[in-house]
Design a protein around this motif. Sequence first.
Motif, short mmCIF file in Angstrom:
data_model
loop_
_atom_site.label_atom_id
_atom_site.label_comp_id
_atom_site.label_asym_id
_atom_site.label_seq_id
_atom_site.Cartn_x
_atom_site.Cartn_y
_atom_site.Cartn_z
N CYS A 84 15.84 53.05 82.29
CA CYS A 84 14.40 53.06 82.54
C CYS A 84 14.10 52.84 84.01
O CYS A 84 13.33 53.59 84.62
CB CYS A 84 13.71 51.97 81.70
N GLY A 85 14.71 51.83 84.60
CA GLY A 85 14.51 51.55 86.01
C GLY A 85 15.09 52.63 86.91
O GLY A 85 14.50 52.98 87.94
N ASP A 86 16.26 53.17 86.54
CA ASP A 86 16.89 54.20 87.35
C ASP A 86 16.07 55.49 87.37
O ASP A 86 16.08 56.22 88.37
CB ASP A 86 18.30 54.49 86.83
N ILE A 87 15.37 55.78 86.29
CA ILE A 87 14.58 57.01 86.21
C ILE A 87 13.18 56.83 86.80
O ILE A 87 12.72 57.64 87.61
CB ILE A 87 14.46 57.49 84.75
N PHE A 88 12.51 55.76 86.42
CA PHE A 88 11.09 55.62 86.75
C PHE A 88 10.78 54.61 87.86
O PHE A 88 9.65 54.55 88.33
CB PHE A 88 10.31 55.23 85.48
N GLY A 89 11.77 53.82 88.26
CA GLY A 89 11.56 52.87 89.33
C GLY A 89 11.76 51.44 88.87
O GLY A 89 11.77 51.14 87.67
N PRO A 90 11.90 50.51 89.83
CA PRO A 90 12.25 49.11 89.50
C PRO A 90 11.22 48.38 88.65
O PRO A 90 11.58 47.39 88.00
CB PRO A 90 12.40 48.47 90.88
N LYS A 91 9.98 48.81 88.65
CA LYS A 91 8.98 48.15 87.81
C LYS A 91 9.27 48.33 86.32
O LYS A 91 8.80 47.55 85.49
CB LYS A 91 7.58 48.66 88.14
N PHE A 92 10.04 49.36 86.00
CA PHE A 92 10.35 49.66 84.59
C PHE A 92 11.62 48.91 84.19
O PHE A 92 12.68 49.48 83.98
CB PHE A 92 10.47 51.17 84.39
N ASN A 93 11.46 47.60 84.08
CA ASN A 93 12.58 46.72 83.78
C ASN A 93 12.51 46.24 82.33
O ASN A 93 11.64 46.66 81.55
CB ASN A 93 12.60 45.55 84.75
N ILE A 94 13.43 45.34 81.99
CA ILE A 94 13.49 44.85 80.62
C ILE A 94 12.22 44.09 80.24
O ILE A 94 11.74 44.18 79.11
CB ILE A 94 14.74 43.97 80.43
N ALA A 95 11.63 43.37 81.19
CA ALA A 95 10.41 42.62 80.91
C ALA A 95 9.27 43.55 80.52
O ALA A 95 8.51 43.28 79.57
CB ALA A 95 10.01 41.77 82.12
N LEU A 96 9.14 44.66 81.24
CA LEU A 96 8.09 45.64 80.90
C LEU A 96 8.35 46.24 79.53
O LEU A 96 7.43 46.42 78.73
CB LEU A 96 8.03 46.72 81.97
N LEU A 97 9.61 46.57 79.26
CA LEU A 97 9.98 47.14 77.95
C LEU A 97 9.64 46.17 76.82
O LEU A 97 9.01 46.56 75.83
CB LEU A 97 11.47 47.47 77.94
N GLU A 98 10.03 44.91 76.96
CA GLU A 98 9.79 43.93 75.91
C GLU A 98 8.29 43.69 75.71
O GLU A 98 7.83 43.52 74.58
CB GLU A 98 10.49 42.61 76.23
N ARG A 99 7.52 43.71 76.80
CA ARG A 99 6.08 43.55 76.67
C ARG A 99 5.47 44.74 75.93
O ARG A 99 4.61 44.57 75.05
CB ARG A 99 5.44 43.41 78.06
N GLY A 100 5.93 45.95 76.26
CA GLY A 100 5.44 47.13 75.57
C GLY A 100 5.76 47.12 74.09
O GLY A 100 4.94 47.51 73.25
N ILE A 101 6.96 46.66 73.74
CA ILE A 101 7.37 46.57 72.33
C ILE A 101 6.50 45.57 71.58
O ILE A 101 6.05 45.84 70.45
CB ILE A 101 8.87 46.22 72.24
N ARG A 102 6.26 44.41 72.19
CA ARG A 102 5.39 43.41 71.55
C ARG A 102 3.99 43.98 71.31
O ARG A 102 3.41 43.78 70.22
CB ARG A 102 5.29 42.16 72.43
N GLU A 103 3.46 44.68 72.29
CA GLU A 103 2.12 45.25 72.14
C GLU A 103 2.09 46.33 71.06
O GLU A 103 1.11 46.45 70.32
CB GLU A 103 1.65 45.80 73.48
N THR A 104 3.15 47.13 70.97
CA THR A 104 3.21 48.17 69.93
C THR A 104 3.20 47.54 68.54
O THR A 104 2.44 47.97 67.66
CB THR A 104 4.48 49.03 70.11
N ASN A 105 4.03 46.53 68.33
CA ASN A 105 4.09 45.89 67.02
C ASN A 105 2.80 45.12 66.70
O ASN A 105 2.40 45.03 65.53
CB ASN A 105 5.30 44.97 66.94
#
Length: 398
Positions: free
Chosen positions: A337-358
């Motif tokens: 995620c970070g390698d493709i879209f940039g350093p802001k797309f880290n595990i913290a952003l992913l986990e926050r997005g998953i929490r919001e989806t659920n």
Amino acid sequence: FRPAETRTWSQRYFLSKKHYQEGGPTLLMIGGEGAANPAWMSAGSWDDYAKQEGAAMVLLEHRFYGQSRPTKDLGVKSLAWLSSRQALADLAAFTQGMQEQEGLTGPWVALGGSYPGSLAAWYRQKYPHLVAGAVSTSAPLLAKADFPEYLEVVSTSLDSVVPGCTSALQEAVRRVGRLQAHRVGWAIVRRKFKLCSNFDGKNSNDVTNLFEALVGNFEGIVQYNKDNRAFEGAQWTNVTIATVCKMMVDPSKGSAVERLAAVNDLSLEMAGEQCLEHSYAAQILELQHTSWNSPAAEGGRQWTYQTCTEFGWYQSSDIPKQPWGRILPVKFFEKMCGDIFGPKFNIALLERGIRETNMEYGGLSPSVTNVVFVHGSVDPWHAVGRTSDLSPPPPRPS
């Protein structure tokens, strides 16, 4: 979701009234993470449903896929407009538009498979005043980053068709791992698996990418088992779990590595590819392209963005008993995620997005009615789908 936003864009759809009877229902096929295919308008069970019910048939392409392009490119700022919530709002706007433009004022029923199956259930959940019901097929509902259950179901499904298939595959993977340990083995790996470039066994990203491709050959066959539409051309409609598993357990086809290579050869032929691209750097470079004319725009960049911001669903080998070893760690996918879209797309952003989806949709227990959840036990996606009734059965007559 911005009240002051007045820009519009063109979203592609297909409409058929060949079975429609005035006042009848409308069947809404939801497009997913690829271009919508007009061939879907004349085939499949929904055509039978439409004929039976006198229904209109409509297919809506998902924003950012196919020809439905809201922005000038696929840069990160543009992809901010890509989400399941936006897709559901598109469905709502489309439903209202067709009711007014085409007079399709009868009840609407949404249909979809895989991610569109999720959208079908969520559309009924979020917009019940617009859609009377939904058929949600093979739909993942619970967002999660680490999804080792996928590979567990694949293993069980392979053995359910040809006993011993999974152990034969695991042995082949182990032997490839041994070849990885020395330079002579690197050359053998490149030759056996027709790699597009030299193999470096010390490059952990390339090694993981290779294993992901080799195991992915089996995952794809399991997911689309006996689906005649999975591959272009009639010559591939007979490639099933049995096809690849019989190759893996047949000693007459050579060593375990040679059998695995034979399955890889078949997969390359089915895909029309001359060689297997195992290079992590090459894959990342391709997915970094932001032009609509790039190969990444066929869906790979967009879907990766959605997994990095909303869903996860990374098919790792992080299984408790580790029969596969650590060949596919979830951190490999998260790093992408970070390698493709940039350093802001880290595990913290992913986990926050998953929490919001659920939180948004309710995970495996959505508050929704009049949805049929359809799953197959062979299909790995049932592990994050709803496989039991949400509502109690109706009372029996006394």
